[in-house]
Design a protein around this motif. Structure first.
Motif, PDB file in Angstrom:
ATOM      1  N   GLY A  68       0.792  -1.223   0.000  1.00 53.99           N
ATOM      2  CA  GLY A  68       0.000   0.000   0.000  1.00 53.99           C
ATOM      3  C   GLY A  68       0.824   1.272   0.000  1.00 53.99           C
ATOM      4  N   GLY A  69       2.089   1.207  -0.366  1.00 56.55           N
ATOM      5  CA  GLY A  69       2.919   2.412  -0.385  1.00 56.55           C
ATOM      6  C   GLY A  69       4.288   2.132  -0.989  1.00 56.55           C
ATOM      7  N   GLU A  70       5.107   3.162  -0.998  1.00 57.16           N
ATOM      8  CA  GLU A  70       6.462   3.061  -1.534  1.00 57.16           C
ATOM      9  C   GLU A  70       7.461   3.104  -0.397  1.00 57.16           C
ATOM     10  OE1 GLU A  70       7.283   2.627  -4.673  1.00 57.16           O
ATOM     11  OE2 GLU A  70       5.217   2.739  -5.445  1.00 57.16           O
ATOM     12  N   LEU A  71       8.591   2.455  -0.620  1.00 57.83           N
ATOM     13  CA  LEU A  71       9.681   2.580   0.341  1.00 57.83           C
ATOM     14  C   LEU A  71      10.187   4.010   0.309  1.00 57.83           C
ATOM     15  CD1 LEU A  71      11.626  -0.734  -0.418  1.00 57.83           C
ATOM     16  CD2 LEU A  71      10.132  -0.250   1.529  1.00 57.83           C
ATOM     17  N   PRO A  72      10.428   4.603   1.487  1.00 55.44           N
ATOM     18  CA  PRO A  72      10.828   6.028   1.495  1.00 55.44           C
ATOM     19  C   PRO A  72      12.134   6.261   0.750  1.00 55.44           C
ATOM     20  CG  PRO A  72      11.163   5.036   3.652  1.00 55.44           C
ATOM     21  CD  PRO A  72      10.416   4.017   2.845  1.00 55.44           C
ATOM     22  N   ALA A  73      12.078   7.227  -0.157  1.00 61.12           N
ATOM     23  CA  ALA A  73      13.282   7.555  -0.940  1.00 61.12           C
ATOM     24  C   ALA A  73      14.294   8.268  -0.057  1.00 61.12           C
ATOM     25  CB  ALA A  73      12.894   8.449  -2.130  1.00 61.12           C
ATOM     26  N   ASN A  74      15.562   8.086  -0.383  1.00 65.13           N
ATOM     27  CA  ASN A  74      16.703   8.736   0.279  1.00 65.13           C
ATOM     28  C   ASN A  74      16.920   8.260   1.723  1.00 65.13           C
ATOM     29  OD1 ASN A  74      17.034  10.358  -2.030  1.00 65.13           O
ATOM     30  ND2 ASN A  74      15.572  11.868  -1.238  1.00 65.13           N
ATOM     31  N   ARG A  75      15.971   7.432   2.260  1.00 68.60           N
ATOM     32  CA  ARG A  75      16.173   6.908   3.620  1.00 68.60           C
ATOM     33  C   ARG A  75      16.216   5.388   3.651  1.00 68.60           C
ATOM     34  NH1 ARG A  75      12.362   7.566   7.169  1.00 68.60           N
ATOM     35  NH2 ARG A  75      10.648   8.136   5.775  1.00 68.60           N
ATOM     36  N   THR A  76      16.087   4.772   2.483  1.00 67.47           N
ATOM     37  CA  THR A  76      16.040   3.313   2.396  1.00 67.47           C
ATOM     38  C   THR A  76      17.362   2.770   1.861  1.00 67.47           C
ATOM     39  OG1 THR A  76      13.656   3.370   2.017  1.00 67.47           O
ATOM     40  CG2 THR A  76      14.808   1.353   1.401  1.00 67.47           C
ATOM     41  N   PHE A  77      17.885   1.750   2.539  1.00 68.20           N
ATOM     42  CA  PHE A  77      19.137   1.112   2.134  1.00 68.20           C
ATOM     43  C   PHE A  77      18.983  -0.396   2.271  1.00 68.20           C
ATOM     44  CE2 PHE A  77      19.995   5.247   3.929  1.00 68.20           C
ATOM     45  CZ  PHE A  77      20.769   5.852   2.953  1.00 68.20           C
TER      46      PHE A  77
ATOM     47  N   SER B 209       5.067   3.477   9.499  1.00 62.25           N
ATOM     48  CA  SER B 209       4.324   2.303   9.978  1.00 62.25           C
ATOM     49  C   SER B 209       3.632   1.641   8.796  1.00 62.25           C
ATOM     50  CB  SER B 209       3.291   2.714  11.034  1.00 62.25           C
ATOM     51  OG  SER B 209       3.931   3.268  12.179  1.00 62.25           O
ATOM     52  N   GLY B 210       3.495   0.305   8.864  1.00 61.74           N
ATOM     53  CA  GLY B 210       2.832  -0.416   7.792  1.00 61.74           C
ATOM     54  C   GLY B 210       3.342  -1.830   7.683  1.00 61.74           C
ATOM     55  N   ASN B 211       2.907  -2.514   6.600  1.00 58.42           N
ATOM     56  CA  ASN B 211       3.290  -3.900   6.350  1.00 58.42           C
ATOM     57  C   ASN B 211       4.392  -3.945   5.300  1.00 58.42           C
ATOM     58  OD1 ASN B 211       1.373  -4.866   8.183  1.00 58.42           O
ATOM     59  ND2 ASN B 211      -0.230  -5.002   6.601  1.00 58.42           N
ATOM     60  N   TYR B 212       5.490  -4.572   5.650  1.00 62.32           N
ATOM     61  CA  TYR B 212       6.631  -4.722   4.741  1.00 62.32           C
ATOM     62  C   TYR B 212       6.736  -6.199   4.386  1.00 62.32           C
ATOM     63  CZ  TYR B 212       7.963   0.033   5.994  1.00 62.32           C
ATOM     64  OH  TYR B 212       7.982   1.398   6.177  1.00 62.32           O
ATOM     65  N   LYS B 213       6.802  -6.506   3.096  1.00 56.52           N
ATOM     66  CA  LYS B 213       6.847  -7.893   2.628  1.00 56.52           C
ATOM     67  C   LYS B 213       8.209  -8.177   2.014  1.00 56.52           C
ATOM     68  CE  LYS B 213       3.356  -9.776   0.421  1.00 56.52           C
ATOM     69  NZ  LYS B 213       2.404 -10.139  -0.663  1.00 56.52           N
ATOM     70  N   CYS B 214       8.837  -9.285   2.465  1.00 54.13           N
ATOM     71  CA  CYS B 214      10.057  -9.758   1.811  1.00 54.13           C
ATOM     72  C   CYS B 214       9.696 -10.979   0.993  1.00 54.13           C
ATOM     73  CB  CYS B 214      11.150 -10.060   2.833  1.00 54.13           C
ATOM     74  SG  CYS B 214      10.809 -11.475   3.884  1.00 54.13           S
ATOM     75  N   ILE B 215      10.249 -11.091  -0.216  1.00 57.03           N
ATOM     76  CA  ILE B 215       9.944 -12.177  -1.146  1.00 57.03           C
ATOM     77  C   ILE B 215      11.256 -12.843  -1.512  1.00 57.03           C
ATOM     78  CG2 ILE B 215       8.912 -12.815  -3.348  1.00 57.03           C
ATOM     79  CD1 ILE B 215       7.321 -10.146  -3.172  1.00 57.03           C
ATOM     80  N   ALA B 216      11.354 -14.176  -1.221  1.00 55.21           N
ATOM     81  CA  ALA B 216      12.525 -14.968  -1.612  1.00 55.21           C
ATOM     82  C   ALA B 216      12.150 -15.763  -2.853  1.00 55.21           C
ATOM     83  CB  ALA B 216      12.944 -15.883  -0.468  1.00 55.21           C
ATOM     84  N   ARG B 217      12.946 -15.676  -3.918  1.00 57.30           N
ATOM     85  CA  ARG B 217      12.563 -16.283  -5.187  1.00 57.30           C
ATOM     86  C   ARG B 217      13.763 -16.947  -5.833  1.00 57.30           C
ATOM     87  NH1 ARG B 217      10.398 -12.070  -7.280  1.00 57.30           N
ATOM     88  NH2 ARG B 217       8.209 -12.586  -6.935  1.00 57.30           N
ATOM     89  N   ASN B 218      13.532 -18.172  -6.371  1.00 59.94           N
ATOM     90  CA  ASN B 218      14.479 -18.792  -7.302  1.00 59.94           C
ATOM     91  C   ASN B 218      13.687 -19.370  -8.461  1.00 59.94           C
ATOM     92  OD1 ASN B 218      13.435 -21.212  -6.410  1.00 59.94           O
ATOM     93  ND2 ASN B 218      15.288 -21.882  -5.316  1.00 59.94           N
ATOM     94  N   ILE B 219      14.310 -20.211  -9.289  1.00 61.98           N
ATOM     95  CA  ILE B 219      13.652 -20.666 -10.523  1.00 61.98           C
ATOM     96  C   ILE B 219      12.512 -21.641 -10.241  1.00 61.98           C
ATOM     97  CG2 ILE B 219      15.696 -20.297 -11.940  1.00 61.98           C
ATOM     98  CD1 ILE B 219      16.311 -23.263 -11.709  1.00 61.98           C
TER      99      ILE B 219
END
Length: 1092
Positions: free
Chosen positions: A211-220, A238-248
């Motif tokens: 539901g949003g973008e990662l904050p620019a200039n503060r994200t590493f 505040s919010g939901n952050y999703k990490c996605i692990a992907r291979n073939i």
């Protein structure tokens, strides 16, 4: 506690335990006005406990499986820094497959055989205690599928049981576990979120915010994108952050719900209040946080609920309201804002004072500003109640108001745009109900510093000299300093850089001097700067890496890499070649290409051992040649061309010399270069005669007829064959002298100085060579007027080509001439024609050789003359013209006398005494009059007048008069000299310029006056007299100005017999006062007469 200080020192260096001082501390400062307290200060001792002893079992893992090595460091204060190393204290390499988590564990997404080792060691570094704790080594052994199957086969008889081969797996998350998790972070901190996955192939991690973008200039992203780092977080993160692990094979994901909480932070902190008795005021304490902080008040460190009552005080949540305060209301109030994540504490002093105004700014403080810039005049004040501030300018100035001034709350007066007329004295007045005070300050407005001539962009050749100017204008009361920078840094410490008063000179410029030069002018009030770029140009560096490709028999491709162009674009490349077979060491021009091209297809000749080099060219010049390319020897072939410039010219009447320009070495196309020389007589049915000669450039054919045409050809050949058939040229055998002379020579006399001669051409066969023309020899035999012979000097005129006539200029009149004509060829001249005699007619004579005037008397003069040097005919008579000249330089009537040609002297009688005459004299023939010569002379005065002159000259009054006259003349001379230098004309010259020939202006009939003296040409009767030596001899054609014009140049006097003795000055310049001088002899009587 330190003396006179609020600092508390806890020292355990000399004994004692830190744990004994663990706790919460707070500082209280108190005086009669109230008490202020500090924030709570928590003291905790650092801890670096040892690792708990544990028995570690070896990790045996199948290839491709995931693995986690747990660190589990001891809990320290502050927490330790974790890292993994081996026994050699080398950090273990990490990658997308193997990495360390935030908790210190080492994660393997999939293990490989190379992960087998026995020294996986986890280290914990406690920075505060400067200690490092080491965990026991962990052993990992990875079994490959092949070795595992070999072991099973050796130990079991049933060969059907085997380990499964390594299979690829889709990702699964090792940390965090499950599909969701939560994370709480405080506002302003760093948010770290981590996802580490297992799988084969190794998964790749991606992060998104639902539901949003990662904050620019503060994200590493860190740890190979497994860790998401957001700095300086706020409630908006505040919010939901999703990490996605992907291979073939697929993907796995995890959602982390992030909540950002906040410790209290100020919106409005309470500020000190200074009130006077009876005034109202408020203290506001507003803070925010998550959750909302609780606000509580203290008075002098005591909760306000139990503090002494004050009827002027009322608490309303985050605000304290004061009404009609009294001096006893002074106190220090504390505001405490707290929630579960922290608290804020602020002190605010409420000071009830009754003070008259005070001005804290020093008296007569001097402010200096630059024109057109703001001026800020301070008036720091204190008083209670708060004083009112007013500003005045000058001693009796009115109060300052208006948009041109800005009045600040702290009392400062701002003049946004100060001008020169803003200079002066300004008075600040502070007043309240308890009193009034004033203070004066001075303002000086200075002229701005300006760079009136800025440095300019320069392009200079290497090793040249360049100068940058920086001429400034500044206020006379300010002392400027000039600083030069190169590329915004100090100038190099090099003696080549010479800094002058208003310039910078760089001697012997090099490439490293290229850059931007800045002139900075600083004063105590302002600073200005100007910059210019210096571009150093030079010849380009030589090309390099020459390469030959595509070698063919007649062509090859050459490529190269250009060298540095040194700031001047390369315009073209010149390609040269060396023939190592025929001309080693000699480089010849091959071709050239544009500067944008680095390859070229070169045409080659056979049997040449080529080497090439390239030269780069720009506007500055040519580079050094490149290193030579590799050699390339082309194959031999027949010659492609024949010798050029083939000629046939005989050197003797019986031979033919055949010459040609030999082929150059590379033109031979092969070894054994020779020439086949062929010839035959033209227009005769003969066969070709041929001979093969060595590599020479000449062949002589003997026994030829004289001057006959031949057809000639020269063909090149070498060991491989002949060149193409050559073209034929026409040559001639040797020439001989012409055999006959021109005939029928005729002369036509056009005038006394010009004649035309005609002749018949000679037959071409008798020329026996190339006809070059005819020569006419002519000479003067004698003058018909004098019958005297002299040395014969022959003259020659050459007429080119087959001409049959010519003009003979410059002949002398009335003379006898002879001439003959000869034909000329390449060998020489033929016989002369018979001499032809002709005569020129009479012409006008030259001027008489001299004119001399002697024996002057009262009424006569004797004239003597010499005959003309060149009579140019028979003299018929002489013509004498003369006329008088009066005291005002006007000319009288002209008298003409004709004199027989055999006379050489004449006595003129019945002339006026003491009168100057001008004479014009010339000779005549039957054709006309010749040039004239002129002369002037004066008759003497009578004897009575002379004796009177002597008697008067002895009188004293006359001597005094003459002295006065001499002084007046001197003054006149000076005035005339000045006028002449300014370009003015003197009187005589004005008269000369204004009148024409006296023959055109005769004596006026009405008043009998003379016509004016003219400056006409010599051939006119009224030419000015010539300057002559003292013997009165007039040389021929020498004429000059009259004696009238040179009155000061004549040293005139009379001798005893009354004859005139005069000498002319050799100067051409006229004296300044000549127009006012008398033409008579300078006696006293004549001087008087000239002023009457």
């Amino acid at each position: 506690m330190k003396p006179n200080s609020g600092t508390l020192v806890i020292n355990i260096m000399n004994g004692g335990k830190a744990e004994a001082y663990e706790g919460v501390y707070q500082c209280t400062a108190r005086n009669e006005r109230g008490a202020a307290i500090s924030n709570n200060i928590v003291i905790r001792p650092s801890r670096s406990p040892l690792w708990t002893k544990e028995k570690l079992e070896p990790n045996q893992v199948r290839e491709g499986d995931s693995l986690v090595l747990h660190c589990r460091p001891p809990v320290g204060l502050p927490p330790p820094i974790i890292f993994w190393m081996d026994n050699a204290f080398q950090r273990l390499p990490q990658s997308e497959r193997v990495s360390q988590g935030l908790n210190g564990d080492l994660y393997f997404s999939n293990v490989q055989p190379e992960d087998t080792r026995e020294d996986y060691i986890c280290y914990a570094r406690f920075n505060h205690t400067q200690t490092i704790q080491q965990k026991q080594p962990i052993s990992v052994k990875v079994f490959s599928m092949d070795s595992l199957n070999d072991t099973i086969a050796a130990n079991l008889s049933d060969t059907d049981i085997y380990a499964k081969p390594v299979t690829e797996r889709q990702p699964i998350l090792l940390t965090p576990t499950g599909s969701t998790s939560t994370k709480v972070e405080l506002r302003g901190n760093v948010l770290l979120l981590e996802c580490i996955a297992a799988g084969l192939p190794t998964p790749v991690i991606h992060w998104i915010k639902e539901g949003g973008e990662l904050p620019a200039n503060r994200t590493f992203f860190e740890n190979f994108k497994k860790t998401l780092k957001i700095i300086d977080v706020s409630e908006a993160d505040s919010g939901n952050y999703k990490c996605i692990a992907r291979n073939i094979l697929g993907s796995a994901h995890h959602v982390i719900s992030v909540t950002v909480k906040a410790a209290p932070y100020w919106i409005t902190a309470p500020r000190n209040l200074v009130l006077s008795p009876g005034e109202d005021g408020t203290l506001i304490c507003r803070a925010n946080g998550n959750p909302k902080p609780n606000i509580s008040w203290l008075a002098n460190g005591v909760p306000i609920a139990i503090a002494p009552e004050d009827p002027s005080r009322k608490v309303d949540g985050d605000t304290i309201i004061f009404s009609h305060v009294q001096e006893r209301s002074s106190a220090v109030y504390q505001c405490n804002a707290s929630n579960e994540y922290g608290y804020l504490l602020a002190n605010a002093f409420v000071n009830v004072l009754a003070e008259p105004p005070r001005i804290l700014t020093p008296a007569n403080k001097l402010y200096q500003v630059i024109a057109d810039s703001p001026a800020l005049l301070d008036c720091a004040y204190f008083g209670s109640p708060k004083p009112e501030i007013e500003w005045f300018k000058g001693v009796k100035g009115s109060i300052l108001r208006g948009s041109e001034y800005v009045f600040h709350d702290n009392g400062t007066l701002e003049i946004p745009v100060a001008q020169k007329d803003s200079t002066g004295t300004y008075t600040c007045v502070a007043r309240n109900e308890l009193g009034k005070i004033q203070n004066e300050v001075q303002l000086e407005v200075k002229d701005p510093t300006m760079i009136i001539k800025q440095p300019e962009y320069k392009v200079i050749q290497r090793y040249g000299q360049v100068s940058f100017e920086c001429i400034i204008k500044h206020d006379s009361t300010l002392l400027p300093t000039v600083i030069w920078l190169k590329d915004n840094d100090e100038l190099p410490d090099d003696e080549r850089f010479l800094v002058g008063k208003d310039n910078l000179t760089i001697m012997n410029v090099t490439d490293k001097d290229d850059g931007t030069y800045t002139c900075i002018v600083n004063t105590t009030l302002d600073s200005v700067s100007a910059s210019a770029v210096l571009t150093v140009v030079a010849r380009p560096n030589p090309p390099f890496d020459l390469e030959l490709t595509g070698q063919l028999e007649r062509s090859v491709e050459l490529s190269w890499i250009p060298g540095d162009e040194n700031n001047s674009p390369i315009t073209n490349f010149v390609i040269e070649y060396e023939d190592g077979l025929h001309e080693p060491g000699v480089w010849n021009y091959q071709t050239e290409v544009p500067g944008t091209q680095t390859t070229v297809q070169l045409k080659l000749s056979p049997y040449v051992n080529y080497s090439f080099r390239v030269i780069a060219v720009n506007e500055i010049g040519r580079s050094q040649p490149s290193e030579p390319s590799e050699q390339y020897l082309t194959k031999s072939a027949n010659p492609d061309e024949n010798p050029s410039n083939v000629q046939g010219i005989g050197s003797e009447p019986d031979n033919l010399v055949i010459t040609w320009e030999s082929l150059k070495g590379f033109q031979s196309n092969g070894p054994g270069l020779q020439y086949k020389v062929s010839w035959r007589q033209k227009d005769v049915d003969d066969e070709w005669t041929s001979v093969i000669v060595a590599n020479v450039s000449k062949y002589i054919v003997s026994g030829t007829p004289t001057f006959v045409p031949y057809e000639i050809k020269v063909q090149a050949l070498n060991d491989l064959g002949y060149a193409p058939e050559p073209s034929e040229v026409i040559g001639h055998s040797g020439e001989d002298l012409p055999m006959v002379a021109p005939g029928n020579v005729q002369v036509h006399v056009i005038n006394s100085t010009l004649a035309k001669v005609h002749w018949d051409p000679v037959p071409l066969k008798t020329v026996r060579g190339h006809l070059q023309g005819y020569k006419v020899y002519y000479w003067k035999v004698q003058s018909l007027s004098r019958r005297s012979r002299r040395h014969v000097e022959k003259k020659i005129l050459t007429f080119r080509g087959n001409k049959t006539f010519g003009m003979l200029p410059g002949l002398e009149p009335y003379s006898s001439y002879k001439l003959n004509v000869r034909v000329v060829n390449g060998k020489g001249e033929g016989p002369a024609s018979p001499d032809k005699v002709f005569k020129t007619p009479e012409g006008v004579p030259s001027s008489p050789s001299f004119l001399k005037i002697t024996n002057p008397t009262l009424d006569s003069l004797t004239l003597e003359w010499g005959s003309p040097t060149h009579p140019n005919g028979v003299l018929t008579s002489y013509i004498l013209k003369f006329q008088p000249i009066n005291n005002t330089h006007e000319l009288g009537p002209l008298v003409e006398i004709r004199i027989p040609a055999n006379e050489s002297s004449l006595i003129l009688k019945n002339l006026n005494y003491s009168t100057r005459y001008k004479f014009y004299f010339n000779a005549q023939t039957s054709v006309g009059s010749g040039n004239q010569i002129t002369e002037e002379a004066v008759t003497i005065m009578d004897e009575a007048m002379a004796s009177r002159q002597v008697d008067i000259a002895t009188q004293g009054w006359f001597i005094g008069l003459m002295c006065a006259v001499a002084l007046l003349i001197l003054i006149l001379l000076i005035v005339c000299f000045i006028r002449r230098n300014k370009g003015g004309k003197y009187p005589v010259k004005e008269k000369e310029d204004a009148h024409a020939d006296p023959e055109i202006q005769p004596m006026k009939e009405d008043d009998g006056t003379f016509g004016e003296y003219s400056d006409a040409e010599d051939h006119k009767p009224l030419k000015k007299g010539s300057r002559t030596p003292s013997d009165r001899t007039v040389k021929k054609e020498d004429s000059d100005d009259s004696l009238v014009d040179y009155g000061e140049g004549v040293n005139g006097q009379f001798n005893e017999d009354g004859s005139f003795i005069g000498q002319y000055s050799g100067k051409k310049e006229k004296e300044p006062a000549e127009g006012n001088e008398s033409s008579e002899a300078p006696s006293p009587v004549n001087a008087m007469n000239s002023f009457v």
